[in-house]
Enzyme design. Sequence first.
Site, PDB file in Angstrom:
ATOM      1  N   HIS A  45       1.943  -1.006   9.770  1.00 37.09           N
ATOM      2  CA  HIS A  45       2.021   0.438   9.944  1.00 37.09           C
ATOM      3  C   HIS A  45       3.445   0.826  10.274  1.00 37.09           C
ATOM      4  CE1 HIS A  45       1.267   4.439  11.743  1.00 37.09           C
ATOM      5  NE2 HIS A  45       0.247   4.464  10.918  1.00 37.09           N
ATOM      6  N   ASP A  59      -7.002   1.838   7.923  1.00 35.63           N
ATOM      7  CA  ASP A  59      -7.545   1.697   6.569  1.00 35.63           C
ATOM      8  C   ASP A  59      -8.233   0.355   6.360  1.00 35.63           C
ATOM      9  OD1 ASP A  59      -6.632   4.210   5.527  1.00 35.63           O
ATOM     10  OD2 ASP A  59      -4.619   3.391   5.500  1.00 35.63           O
TER      11      ASP A  59
END
Length: 457
Positions: free
Chosen positions: A332, A391
């Site tokens: 991320h 996700d």
Amino acid sequence: MAEIVLEQDNPGLKSLCDEFRANNKIPPEKFELYQVKRGLRNPDGTGVMAGLTTICNVHGYLIADGERIPDEGKLTYRGIDLRDIVEGCIAEKRFGFEEVAWLLLFGELPSTEQLQTFCKTLNSYRELPEYFAEDMIIKAPSKNIMNKLARSVLALYSYDENPDDTSLQNNMRQAIQLIARMPTIMTYAYQVKRRHFDKQSMYFHPIDPSHSTAQAILNAIRPDRVFTDEEAKLLDLCLILHAEHGGGNNSTFAARVLSSTGTDIYSSMAAAIGSLKGPKHGGANHRVMMMMNEIMENVHNWEDETELENYLEKIVRGEACDHSGLIYGMGHAVYTLSDPRAVILRTKAHKMAEERNMLKKFELFERVEKLAPNAFAHVKGEMKVISANVDFYSGLVYEMLGIPSDLFTPLFAVSRIAGWCAHRIEEMETCGRIMRPAYRSLSKSKPYISLDQRNAK
């Protein structure tokens, strides 16, 4: 020169692309020379400071002596820890997305009366304008639900009696209507896609005004309209986790960039949807499931960590899956040691996997999460601190809920529009200046050559 036929594999179109490549080259070293912060990222990977917000804070690392120090992830909505919001709703056994939407829009948690009134208001706007579904969705089906969401949101402009008024009062009215209507647009678009492209039955169930957003979605996509309270609460949790993530994520920034011009809310929200569609942003949850399905097909023993890590290394080298070199769902821009949303979803996914006899599949996800950093290190030659992002587990949770993959990313948009609208209003009410970053030109001065001289060359 013969007429160019604009078909993808046509030689004429290929020649146009060759012409473009010959005249449009920027050497990678030029970006460093002119200190261009590609992707609006600083050299250490942090984001360029582009604005101020009171809506959300995303914490993933510490800065000490100019260096990034990995830290546990923390996400706050209007200063309130996301985990506290989730735990509060679970403890009181109620739905929380509507409360979160209020919090993001107005800045404080609602009272019981405010929340009840807000839920009634949302439910009163669930129905689409008259003939909208027929004219904008049924008559123009799309293979991609995100595309249909963007087109439909733009089309709502034509059904708004006062679309261009950017006052706070009108922006708030439009925002609440959009939050209410997005689930309906999504589920209608999905049904039309099923009928037109998948050759399956299409069904439109009546909207129940007593339903929460999560219940309304499950009611619309299940043929028998049957779902458990536990399933609806889990979907509600996903909506809460996806509702907001700061002003710097690509789709929210897109919404703020357009809003800074003073354009209408429908244009700015359609831009945000278009951004979220990208596989590097919201489309990643769908890519995670595609990647995991390929892993399940090609790794013979899911419990053999050596075999699994070897396959992950093939993915990183671009030799497997979509050849992007990405292990989707891992890493991320801000979070380092953990993504708090992924931590919450992992716990819920584990519980549901046990209940639905899918524990072996869930454990494979955990194994990939564990081995991915080593795979990157072996291929790239450096050890980076990376963890699973939201996700990675959201697609698995949706799959367990029986939600089709076509809706993975659209569900993200249905939730995130609450955050988008909050940021749009904040941008217009507190900033007041159009966003206009600089691009350095590398083109050199050259004379204009008349057409006959060009033809003589």
